[in-house]
Design an enzyme around this catalytic site. Structure first.
Site, PDB file in Angstrom:
ATOM      1  N   SER A 459       0.863  -1.185   0.000  1.00 55.49           N
ATOM      2  CA  SER A 459       0.000   0.000   0.000  1.00 55.49           C
ATOM      3  C   SER A 459       0.896   1.231   0.000  1.00 55.49           C
ATOM      4  O   SER A 459       2.067   1.160   0.386  1.00 55.49           O
ATOM      5  CB  SER A 459      -0.894   0.004   1.247  1.00 55.49           C
ATOM      6  OG  SER A 459      -1.534   1.245   1.419  1.00 55.49           O
ATOM      7  N   TYR A 472      -2.206  -0.702  10.369  1.00 54.00           N
ATOM      8  CA  TYR A 472      -2.301  -1.020   8.931  1.00 54.00           C
ATOM      9  C   TYR A 472      -1.005  -0.655   8.213  1.00 54.00           C
ATOM     10  O   TYR A 472      -0.460  -1.451   7.434  1.00 54.00           O
ATOM     11  CB  TYR A 472      -3.482  -0.272   8.328  1.00 54.00           C
ATOM     12  CG  TYR A 472      -3.691  -0.540   6.854  1.00 54.00           C
ATOM     13  CD1 TYR A 472      -4.304  -1.706   6.422  1.00 54.00           C
ATOM     14  CD2 TYR A 472      -3.266   0.381   5.899  1.00 54.00           C
ATOM     15  CE1 TYR A 472      -4.498  -1.971   5.075  1.00 54.00           C
ATOM     16  CE2 TYR A 472      -3.449   0.136   4.543  1.00 54.00           C
ATOM     17  CZ  TYR A 472      -4.059  -1.038   4.139  1.00 54.00           C
ATOM     18  OH  TYR A 472      -4.246  -1.292   2.798  1.00 54.00           O
TER      19      TYR A 472
END
Length: 589
Positions: A459, A472
């Protein structure tokens, strides 16, 4: 059916007796397999056993090889004209009333190009699949064209192929090849193949190898210089041709086939990330492509509109028939990636803990163009379940060529509000799920020894800090570093590793992401707001899927996908202070 169970017969032609083996139902279309040098028909054992489920399969030992007898004298006994006589004799014996589907590898392909381009075989060949062996006539024209117009690129291509053809020069030396093959080279050849080509051990090569290789030296001496000096001008294929090019072939340059369309008007191209001896190292892939090509041409000959077995899209020649496993395939980026590979004709294993979603992805993948597709229900964070999946895939579907570790979950909230249980859930899926996939399927790729590719979905959060995404971002940063480490380790094994870093992509992860430190009602409200924000951004997952395929083709290391991901990646390298300042800002949700 195993090759040991095949029915054998002998066909006499031109003073030699050819050992011919037959497998499968004789009422079905005949597929005739021609081996290369220094092989015997046993090189086709794994491919033939798979094809025999659908066709009448015929293999024969080329004159002077295996159990076939050698011409006397050897000099002048291996010309392409005499090899064509052999082919016609075998074809007439095993399929007198129907044309055969021809498949050739290495010198089996070289001589098969002769069969499919001379007039006396017209009507006897229904299709031809070529691998790792060019037409000597086409090769001669290829050389002449580059010598007549000696551009730097042409010179580089000539020098490159000249270096790859070192063994051809050796074959023209008197006596030396025979002495080498009947001596130390013949004894060491099986170990050389296993070490260099990563070829599996088994019943190949046969004990006749030293004698076969010594005889086969005359294939080079009787044909190469004559044809390269005076290539035929009428060497046009009179049957459809499927060209399979191993991209890691140490003996032949891919550039040899640049102008092949002018010689084979009905040409289908395939490329395979493998080395030279693909009949032994990639039999499942070859059998799948040959089956589709033969079936399509049988349908055409029967006047039936065939199913389009040639995959479409810009990546069809790279991924058609390859086995691709995608985790998190029930929706979003995973589903879009599975569809993109399906459009390129790959075989798809759609994995997700959502059984219904995975099944829908697999079903749609078949409709889009996947050769085959399967759905598997697995929680990637469960190590034992992943081990069972890896074992099942290898046993039932084959070794994975491309692994896409895409499964992931979202979690937002400050560090102090994130519980240890929250951390465990995120790391179990986002990091340990990737570790399990890389370890299990990466080991299978490494053991096969024919390369592969692993794609890990990271990501932009992997390199863009945020006060709202500590768990995350940490999980994705770990995935990014894991990918870089594996890329370094696996490079020597021919396995590429890419980390894909999307930014704001309109997927279902936003509606299921968890928010730490808030009530259930607040969490639902934040999920709706996040989904609306991503929806307004409306960056489709299909673009991420396209980036995944490009990353595999180009063997890219880190791929920021969206504009914001690319911008953050630039800042992380050249202006990290700016990113740290942005990270302090209160998120809008």
């Amino acid at each position: 059916m195993r090759i040991e169970e095949a029915t054998e017969r002998w066909v006499r032609t031109g003073g030699v007796e050819l050992c011919v083996a037959e497998m499968g139902d004789t009422a079905r279309p005949t597929v005739l397999l021609v081996h290369g040098y220094p092989d015997s028909k046993e090189v086709w054992a794994e491919v033939a056993s798979r094809l025999a489920e659908h066709f009448h399969v015929v293999l024969y030992d080329v004159r002077g090889h295996g159990r076939s007898t050698a011409p006397q004298p050897l000099r002048g006994g291996f010309t392409l004209e005499k090899l064509t006589d052999d082919f016609l004799a075998v074809a007439d014996a095993v399929s007198p009333d129907r044309p055969v589907h021809l498949v050739g590898h290495d010198w089996g392909s070289v001589q098969s190009w002769e069969f499919v381009t001379v007039r006396r075989t017209e009507g006897r060949i229904a299709s031809f699949t070529s691998m790792s062996g060019p037409s000597l006539d086409h090769f001669g024209h290829w050389i002449k064209k580059r010598m007549v117009r000696p551009t730097p690129r042409a010179a580089a291509q000539l020098l490159g192929q000249g270096a790859k053809s070192w063994y051809v020069y050796m074959m023209h030396t008197p006596v030396l090849p025979e002495l080498a093959w009947r001596g130390p080279l013949g004894r060491q050849w099986p170990r050389i193949l296993q070490r260099v080509e990563k070829m599996p051990a088994g019943d190949y090569p046969t004990a006749s190898l030293p004698r076969d290789a010594a005889h086969g030296a005359w294939l080079y001496r009787d044909n190469i210089r004559a044809r390269l000096r005076r290539p035929r001008a009428d060497a046009y294929a009179h049957a459809p041709v499927q060209l399979i090019t191993p991209t890691g072939d140490a003996f032949l340059s891919e550039r040899l086939y640049d102008e092949l369309e002018q010689w084979a008007p009905q040409l289908v191209r395939r490329s395979l990330p493998a080395k030279h001896w693909v009949p032994r190292t990639r039999p499942d892939q070859l059998a799948s492509w040959i089956t589709d090509f033969v079936t399509a041409n049988e349908d055409t000959a029967a006047g039936v509109a065939p199913r389009d077995t040639v995959a479409g899209g810009p990546y069809a020649d790279r991924f058609a028939g390859q086995l691709v496993l995608v985790t998190g395939a029930a929706g979003g980026i995973g589903r879009a990636t599975a569809y993109a590979f399906a459009e390129a004709g790959a075989r798809i294993v759609a994995v997700d803990r959502d059984a219904e979603g995975a099944a829908r992805t697999a079903e749609m993948a078949r409709l889009i163009g996947a050769q085959k597709s399967w759905a598997e229900t697995v929680d990637v964070s469960d190590e034992q379940a992943m081990e069972k999946l890896a074992e099942k895939v290898a046993t039932e579907y084959g070794i994975v060529d491309v692994l896409v570790n895409n499964a992931g979950i979202g979690l937002s909230g400050s560090f102090l509000d994130t519980t240890s249980e929250d951390w465990k859930k995120v790391l179990d899926v986002n990091l340990w799920g990737v570790i399990h996939g890389c370890r299990l399927f990466g080991r299978q790729m490494a053991d096969r020894g024919q390369g592969g590719h692993i794609v890990n979905t990271a990501s932009a959060a992997a390199y863009q800090p945020s006060r709202a995404l500590p768990a995350y971002s940490t999980s994705k940063a770990a995935v990014l570093m894991l990918s870089e480490c594996l890329r370094a380790e696996f490079a020597g094994r021919g396995i590429g590793v890419s980390a894909i870093c999307p930014g704001l992509v309109n997927t279902g992860i936003t509606s299921t992401a968890r928010f730490a430190g808030v009530s259930a009602d607040e969490e639902k409200l934040k999920q709706r707001k996040t989904a609306r924000l991503y929806g307004m951004r409306n960056y489709p997952p299909e673009k991420v899927a396209d980036a995944v395929l490009k990353a595999v083709v180009r063997n890219q290391a880190v791929v920021p996908v969206t504009p914001e991901a690319r911008g953050a990646h630039f800042l992380s390298r050249f202006a990290p202070k700016a990113l740290r300042a942005i990270a302090r800002l209160e998120p809008p949700l």
